[in-house]
Design an enzyme around this catalytic site. Sequence first.
Site, PDB file in Angstrom:
ATOM      1  N   TYR A  21     -56.261  -3.429 -36.061  1.00  0.00           N
ATOM      2  CA  TYR A  21     -56.969  -2.581 -35.074  1.00  0.00           C
ATOM      3  C   TYR A  21     -57.943  -1.614 -35.746  1.00  0.00           C
ATOM      4  CZ  TYR A  21     -52.764  -3.952 -32.433  1.00  0.00           C
ATOM      5  OH  TYR A  21     -51.728  -4.644 -31.851  1.00  0.00           O
ATOM      6  N   TYR A 149     -49.337  -4.781 -21.446  1.00  0.00           N
ATOM      7  CA  TYR A 149     -49.564  -5.156 -22.844  1.00  0.00           C
ATOM      8  C   TYR A 149     -48.295  -5.840 -23.351  1.00  0.00           C
ATOM      9  CZ  TYR A 149     -50.306  -5.284 -27.800  1.00  0.00           C
ATOM     10  OH  TYR A 149     -50.435  -5.744 -29.094  1.00  0.00           O
ATOM     11  N   ASP A 255     -39.985  -7.464 -20.478  1.00  0.00           N
ATOM     12  CA  ASP A 255     -40.418  -7.196 -21.847  1.00  0.00           C
ATOM     13  C   ASP A 255     -39.936  -5.792 -22.195  1.00  0.00           C
ATOM     14  OD1 ASP A 255     -41.707  -6.455 -24.143  1.00  0.00           O
ATOM     15  OD2 ASP A 255     -43.704  -7.081 -23.514  1.00  0.00           O
ATOM     16  N   LYS A 284     -38.993  -4.180 -32.045  1.00  0.00           N
ATOM     17  CA  LYS A 284     -39.179  -2.783 -32.457  1.00  0.00           C
ATOM     18  C   LYS A 284     -37.875  -2.097 -32.889  1.00  0.00           C
ATOM     19  CE  LYS A 284     -43.527  -1.955 -29.985  1.00  0.00           C
ATOM     20  NZ  LYS A 284     -44.491  -1.738 -31.049  1.00  0.00           N
TER      21      LYS A 284
HETATM   22  C1  LIG Z   1     -44.084  -3.946 -24.423  1.00  0.00           C
HETATM   23  C2  LIG Z   1     -44.544  -4.621 -25.677  1.00  0.00           C
HETATM   24  N1  LIG Z   1     -44.433  -5.945 -25.792  1.00  0.00           N
HETATM   25  C3  LIG Z   1     -44.806  -6.598 -26.904  1.00  0.00           C
HETATM   26  C4  LIG Z   1     -45.349  -5.912 -27.965  1.00  0.00           C
HETATM   27  C5  LIG Z   1     -45.771  -6.655 -29.202  1.00  0.00           C
HETATM   28  O1  LIG Z   1     -44.911  -6.379 -30.251  1.00  0.00           O
HETATM   29  P1  LIG Z   1     -45.347  -6.661 -31.765  1.00  0.00           P
HETATM   30  O2  LIG Z   1     -46.389  -5.649 -32.091  1.00  0.00           O
HETATM   31  O3  LIG Z   1     -44.093  -6.491 -32.552  1.00  0.00           O
HETATM   32  O4  LIG Z   1     -45.876  -8.054 -31.823  1.00  0.00           O
HETATM   33  C6  LIG Z   1     -45.500  -4.535 -27.898  1.00  0.00           C
HETATM   34  C7  LIG Z   1     -46.085  -3.783 -29.004  1.00  0.00           C
HETATM   35  O5  LIG Z   1     -46.433  -2.640 -28.915  1.00  0.00           O
HETATM   36  C8  LIG Z   1     -45.096  -3.865 -26.716  1.00  0.00           C
HETATM   37  O6  LIG Z   1     -45.217  -2.538 -26.582  1.00  0.00           O
END
Ligand SMILES: Cc1ncc(COP(=O)(O)O)c(C=O)c1O
Length: 458
Positions: A21, A149, A255, A284
């Site tokens: 980024y 996202y 998610d 995470k």
């Molecule tokens: C809700 C959500 N899903 C998926 C992701 C993607 O995770 P990664 O960065 O480990 O690929 C993120 C990353 O910030 C997220 O906040």
Amino acid sequence: MHDTRTDNWQQLDRSYLWHPYTQMKTAPMPVPIARGQGVYLYTPDGQRILDGISSWWVNIHGHSHPYLNKALSEQAAQLEQVMFAGFTHRPAAVLAERLIGVLPAGLRRIFYSDNGSTAVEVALKMALQYWRNQSNEQRRTFVVLDHAYHGDTVGAMSASADSVFTESFRSVLFPVARVHAPYCFRCPVGLEPASCRIQCLQSLEGILSANPDTIAGVLIEPMLQGAGGMIVWPREFLRGVRTLCDRFGTLMIADEVLTGFGRTGRMFACEHAGISPDLICLSKALTGGYMPMGVTAATETIYEAFLSDDRRKTFFHGHSFTANPLACAVAIASLDLFDQEQSLDRVRTLESMFQSRKTSLESHPHVGDVRAIGGVLALELVRDKRTREAGGYLDRVGPQLTRLFLDRNLLLRPLGNVLYFMPPYVIGDDEAHWVLDQIEEVLGQWQWPESGTPPGEQ
Ligand SMILES: Cc1ncc(COP(=O)(O)O)c(C=O)c1O
């Protein structure tokens, strides 16, 4: 004292690295970090920076926690990695059992992958093949929310809102159906809290009823949409999504890459509405923020749709590092710490603190909205409180504030005009108040910048 090794690192970085980024032409030099301890990151020359965003939302128990370090080093001495097709190991099996013990009811099968994006990719692929394995191939469209996202791989990008993150790749993204998110500050159906009966849910209902046979699943970030602007939901919306998925016979995919493991004050955000999804995506904080790892957990019904004598019904997905033992071991230790350190209580204490300072934060001239859930506080900044006008992600607000906070030894990295604070749960009350004081002081002196991104900032 001048440290020549530090200069060298930074030169090597500039010569050889490409950061995520980051506009490498104009970005300032990255901040070198030599070590972490608790809520602090330390530069090689000893500057101490409070990690106010948990290093991209992953860290929960603090940096370099002795208990997690021990779990990691003990596992490394035993088994660092083995392929996971045709082989297995104790940390993978124990972690699966531990996860099933805390996950929302009904999630019974754990599939490991590498990160949040892959956890989402796996969920999308599982959903598609779940229908296909039952000769229901026409169910292949996903419904997603505005401002979503879900990650940066192609499937996760397809399911995410259109943005600067996805626009260069639009030609290869698959089509999805998009519906309203419950973004109360900018209500998609133009209502105020007093007249809200969660009417925004009708757009999901409309899509599901118009396409009763073709929707593979509804993918959401329950209670808190993260990168789309730290949008906190009313729990009734989440409950409504479950009800609609049941009514129209489609899969609900949660998610919880960001929200999982206590971030919203419950172990999983789905608990706020007392519901269970059919698939859940985790990453995470799964490993306490130590190791890259993803989990997609499925119901037994989904799992059973892949059991067959026909090998084509197999779930053909995997990664070299699937179920990496080091990641599994540290994830088990992270779950232990929830009990040993009463982590969820800490998150709830943070939430009360955020609520207690809400009125004061709201009084700042450019603070349009203050949102708090669990250990997440978000301030949506607006140029003008009356019109609620604000710049987009590339506006100068974000980089400018990041700089001002870094000057105060505080790592905060706004998402465009949304400034948020999401510390490791172990942050002390005094430290958290100190951060809130910094936010108030900076906002007290700050002027909304002219538009445009000047060179040297991004
Ligand atoms: C809700 C959500 N899903 C998926 C992701 C993607 O995770 P990664 O960065 O480990 O690929 C993120 C990353 O910030 C997220 O906040």
